[in-house]
Structures are given as C-alpha cells and as structure tokens.
Design a protein around this motif. Structure first.
Motif, short mmCIF file in Angstrom:
data_model
loop_
_atom_site.label_atom_id
_atom_site.label_comp_id
_atom_site.label_asym_id
_atom_site.label_seq_id
_atom_site.Cartn_x
_atom_site.Cartn_y
_atom_site.Cartn_z
N PRO A 1 0.81 -1.31 0.10
CA PRO A 1 -0.17 0.01 -0.05
C PRO A 1 0.87 1.26 -0.05
CG PRO A 1 -0.15 -1.19 2.30
CD PRO A 1 1.01 -2.06 1.12
N ASN B 1 -0.59 3.26 3.69
CA ASN B 1 -0.75 2.55 4.91
C ASN B 1 -2.13 2.97 5.50
OD1 ASN B 1 1.05 0.32 4.89
ND2 ASN B 1 2.57 1.48 5.68
N VAL B 2 -3.35 3.10 4.98
CA VAL B 2 -4.31 3.60 5.20
C VAL B 2 -4.95 3.10 6.56
CG1 VAL B 2 -6.87 3.95 4.80
CG2 VAL B 2 -5.04 4.48 2.99
N TYR B 3 -4.76 2.06 6.71
CA TYR B 3 -5.30 0.98 8.10
C TYR B 3 -4.02 0.92 9.15
CZ TYR B 3 -9.21 0.49 4.82
OH TYR B 3 -10.11 0.98 3.97
N ARG C 1 -1.76 -4.57 8.56
CA ARG C 1 -3.04 -4.04 8.73
C ARG C 1 -3.57 -3.60 7.37
NH1 ARG C 1 -4.84 -2.36 14.23
NH2 ARG C 1 -4.02 -3.57 15.63
N SER C 2 -2.54 -2.73 6.56
CA SER C 2 -2.96 -2.34 5.40
C SER C 2 -2.76 -3.13 4.16
CB SER C 2 -2.14 -1.11 5.01
OG SER C 2 -2.59 -0.20 5.97
N TRP D 1 -2.65 -10.06 5.26
CA TRP D 1 -3.69 -9.06 6.18
C TRP D 1 -3.76 -9.87 7.60
CZ3 TRP D 1 -7.91 -12.17 7.57
CH2 TRP D 1 -8.36 -13.33 6.68
N TRP E 1 -10.72 -1.96 9.87
CA TRP E 1 -11.38 -1.67 8.50
C TRP E 1 -12.97 -1.62 8.30
CZ3 TRP E 1 -9.20 -7.11 8.70
CH2 TRP E 1 -7.74 -7.15 8.62
N PRO F 1 -8.48 -4.43 3.76
CA PRO F 1 -7.50 -3.34 3.34
C PRO F 1 -7.31 -3.20 2.00
CG PRO F 1 -6.23 -5.26 4.12
CD PRO F 1 -7.80 -5.68 4.14
N GLN G 1 -7.37 0.22 -1.23
CA GLN G 1 -6.55 1.70 -1.36
C GLN G 1 -5.50 1.63 -2.35
OE1 GLN G 1 -3.81 1.56 1.89
NE2 GLN G 1 -4.56 -0.48 2.64
#
Length: 456
Positions: A248, A251-253, A258-259, A289, A368, A378, A381
């Motif tokens: 990603p 790394n939005v999450y 996690r992302s 994930w 999420w 996730p 993105q």
C-alpha cells in the motif's frame, strides 16, 4: 503277505473283483472296464480341427455379418458420442474460465518496455537496506548497477556475493556497514540501515552475504483496482526468491499487515527434481492481512499452481493481477489460468475470525470497519508495484529440509548460509542474466471511472 499273488493276464482283466479279492483278500470287489470297452464307447479319441477349405470359402467374415455390422455401428456411435461429450466438456471449461474473468474498461498507467540502455529512475526507485525486510533475508539491497541493469530491452535483477564488494574478511568479522552515514538508506530504523560482522562467541554476526536489488514504483505509479501484467523469466540458483508484488502506498489502516500486501507471484530458484516437485516447481500467489505479525492470515488467501514443464526459469511467462471492488485474480499466461482467486464476499475481519485474536493481551478493534467497501478492506486503497530478488530467510518460505544449509530456528542463519556456500554456490550460473530475474515488460492499468473514456 499271506499266499501267492494271482497272475495278471488278459483273461483276468475283465473282472476287477476277482483281481482285487485275490490280491488283497477281504477287500470289497470293484468293477473295472477294459481298455477296449472304453475305446468302443467313446469312439475316436481325438477329433480333427483341420479347416475344410470349401467350408471356409463360403464362410462370411464376422465384420460383414449382420451381427458384426450392428456391433460395429454401435461401437462407432459410442466412440463418437464420448468424443463429442469430451469436446463439449473442454469447450465448457474454456468458456467458463473466460466468463469468470470480469470485463471492465481500463486506463493505462504504465507501459514499461525497457527500451533504453539504463533504468528509468523517473519510474523505478531502489530500496537500499540491510535489515532483511522482516523475513531475516540474507541479502542487502543496493543501487549498484550489477544488481539491476537494462540490457537488450530487458531488466535484470541479479543477486551477487557481498565479498565481491567488501572482501571475504569483512563478511565474517570486524566490519561495520552504515548506510545512514552515506545517506543511501531508504529504511526507517537502525536495523534497516546498519550491519556489522563479529566472530565473538555468543555475539556472532555477519554482513548480509548477498547483494541484490528491490525496485518499486512507490514514487511514480500506483493503482486502486485495475490490472497488472509482468512478463518475466525467473532466476536459476538454490535459495533464490524472486517476487512480483505490491504494497500500500499510504498504509491507510496502519502498519503491515493491517494495510495488506498483494503477492502476484513468488517462486524459488532451486532446481526442479521432477515434474511433481512441490518445492521448486510451483508459482504461488497470496494476500497478507491481519493485525500484526502473529495474526497474519495469509494462509487463508494463498494458492499455488504447478508448472509441469517449461519451468519458470526456462521460459518467459506473463504474470498478472485483475483487481476490482468484488475481488482479485492472480494468474499465469492468461487471466483464465488463475493461480489464485479471492472473492470479496465477506469482511476480512470475519474471514480471519480476528474478533477472537489477541494483540498485546487485548482484543483489538476492527481496523477496517469504516471502509466504504468493508468486504474489500484493506484491499481498497492504492498499491504500488515491487520487483525483487531475495535470497534465503527464516520466515518459512524455504522450509527446513535435508540439504538446506541453515535452519530457520538457528541464532545465526545468515552466517550458516555463508559458511556452507560450497553447497549452494555451484547451482548459481556464472552468467548474471541466467542467475537473475529477467523482465521483458511491465504494464499497469487503473479501473476506469463510470463513463470515462481512456486513450488506447
């Protein structure tokens, strides 16, 4: 025996009772037929099987007989019917595979053909680190041209020996490699940027014994839903680990995993021992994930595909990703030949039963839950592309086995690997173009917006 035996003459043969009672006094009488009477009752002892030429001349062959013709007709139609069913079945598989690939409109993001004589740094960025990238891999990644170069319209990513740069002694003892000091490190921690060698008992350490390259489009190209195609020939050599994958952009999450992580294809450079070799003779695709390293649920979204001939280090294959809000398909050669398909038909939180997971002895919340597409998060993105050639590691990609020059649980795996180089180095071709991953082209598309028309 009491008394003389009675003589056995033709005149006495006809009456077995007389013979038996005279030879063995007191035994019951038995009746016996003479040979002449047997011959007379049975007629000729043998019947001739000689074929009469006249009878044979008038005989009708079985295939020309009424019964034969009927049987042959039945057999013919049975074979034709079975063949027709087989053809229909094969056609159905082809059509089903084709129809299972969603049809979308795409906009081109990258078409890299490696036409020049050097790497296009407006597209590709080198990751320069020494820390093993979380897998305790045995290579440091460099910006050296020997580890990543363009030649004859192809990109080569090639592992080399670190002692060619730093010398034999530096690998084992008394050397500190500090990438922060020279400003080249792209990592964020000291472990990413600094390595040293030491032979002090109880504090063994070595410099990463291999140099290689890891190229990314993080600063230039990324997609949220779309397509990726990479045509490549994989490297040859034991314990070499090539990969085409994605991380990603933002790394939005949160931090890995996690992302998420998208592994389009990974293979192994080890020689294929036979067509059913499940170690070296497979291509693997997966999604990573979870909430932390311990809860990485990649095994729930991992699949592999066997390559029975024309192995990945012998010929070029196109490896691809088709990705939309409803799922992903990772494939080899063409989209209908899937390595792995993941449908976004349930939240990953539920897929991994993460509500029961513990992180630092507590039950964490769902990272999420706020996504607009909770079944995809996730993987909803922007992700960028990575091309890498790693070597070794202790995360289990190379399982412990006879002949493996290190153990994943060893306190000094990289050192063990280097000291046992006579076991694996002969499998590495001296030609760097064979030892490395060769990439013919890289293409990326994003999913077109509703009503958008993109240039061909």
């Amino acid at each position: 025996m009491d008394g003389p035996l009675e003589s056995f003459t033709p005149s006495t043969v006809g009456s077995r009772s007389r013979v038996a009672s005279s030879v063995y006094p007191g035994t019951p009488a038995l009746s016996v037929m003479s040979p002449m009477s047997v011959r007379r009752r049975g007629g000729r002892m043998f019947r001739s099987t000689k074929i009469d030429p006249e009878e044979y001349k008038n005989r009708v062959p079985w295939h020309a007989s009424r019964q034969g013709k009927a049987t042959l007709r039945k057999t013919k139609w049975t074979c034709l019917g079975a063949s027709f069913v087989g053809v229909l079945g094969a056609a159905a598989l082809v059509v089903t595979g084709y129809l299972s690939v969603p049809k979308h409109k795409y906009c081109l993001v990258l078409d890299e053909q490696f036409d020049g004589d050097s790497l296009d740094t407006s597209i590709w960025t080198h990751e320069v680190q020494v820390g093993g990238f979380g897998n305790n891999q045995f290579e440091m990644t460099t910006a050296h041209e020997k580890n990543a170069f363009v030649r004859d319209g192809q990109l080569y990513i090639v592992p080399t020996l670190s002692n060619e740069t730093y010398g034999d002694a530096a690998i084992i003892n008394g050397y500190t490699l500090n990438l922060t000091a020279d400003g080249t490190c792209t990592g964020t921690t000291e472990a990413d940027c600094v390595a040293f060698s030491n032979t002090t008992a109880g504090n063994y350490s070595v410099l990463p014994p291999i140099e290689s390259a890891r190229l990314t489009t993080k600063l230039s190209r990324s997609i949220k839903y779309g397509k990726v195609e990479v045509k490549a020939r994989m490297p040859t050599g034991d314990w070499i680990w090539p990969a085409v994958w994605m991380l990603p952009k933002d790394n939005v999450y949160g931090e890995w995993p996690r992302s998420g992580e998208i592994d389009i294809v990974e293979t192994k450079g080890n020689a294929v021992e036979h067509s059913w070799d499940l170690n070296a003779n497979i291509v693997t695709s997966s999604l990573h994930w979870g909430l932390d390293f311990a809860t990485d649920m990649y095994q729930k979204t991992l699949k592999w595909r066997k390559v029975k001939r024309d192995y990945t280090n012998q010929v070029y294959y196109t490896y691809g990703l088709n990705w939309d809000p409803k799922g992903m398909r990772m494939w080899q050669s063409k989209p209908s030949r899937a390595i792995n398909t993941v449908n976004f038909d349930q939240p990953f939180w539920k897929r991994g039963n993460l509500a029961s997971a513990l992180v630092n002895s507590t039950h964490p919340s769902n990272p999420w839950i706020a996504s607009d597409n909770v079944n995809a998060a996730p993987f909803d993105q922007d992700f960028y592309l990575i091309l890498s050639v790693a070597v070794g590691g202790t995360n289990g990609w190379f399982e412990d086995s006879d002949g493996k020059p290190w153990a994943n649980g060893s306190p000094t795996p990289a050192r063990d690997f280097w000291l046992n180089r006579n076991a694996w180095l002969p499998t590495w071709p001296s030609d760097p173009t064979k030892r490395g991953m060769a990439i013919e082209y890289v293409k990326m598309w994003r999913l077109a917006e509703p009503g958008e028309t993109c240039a061909a």
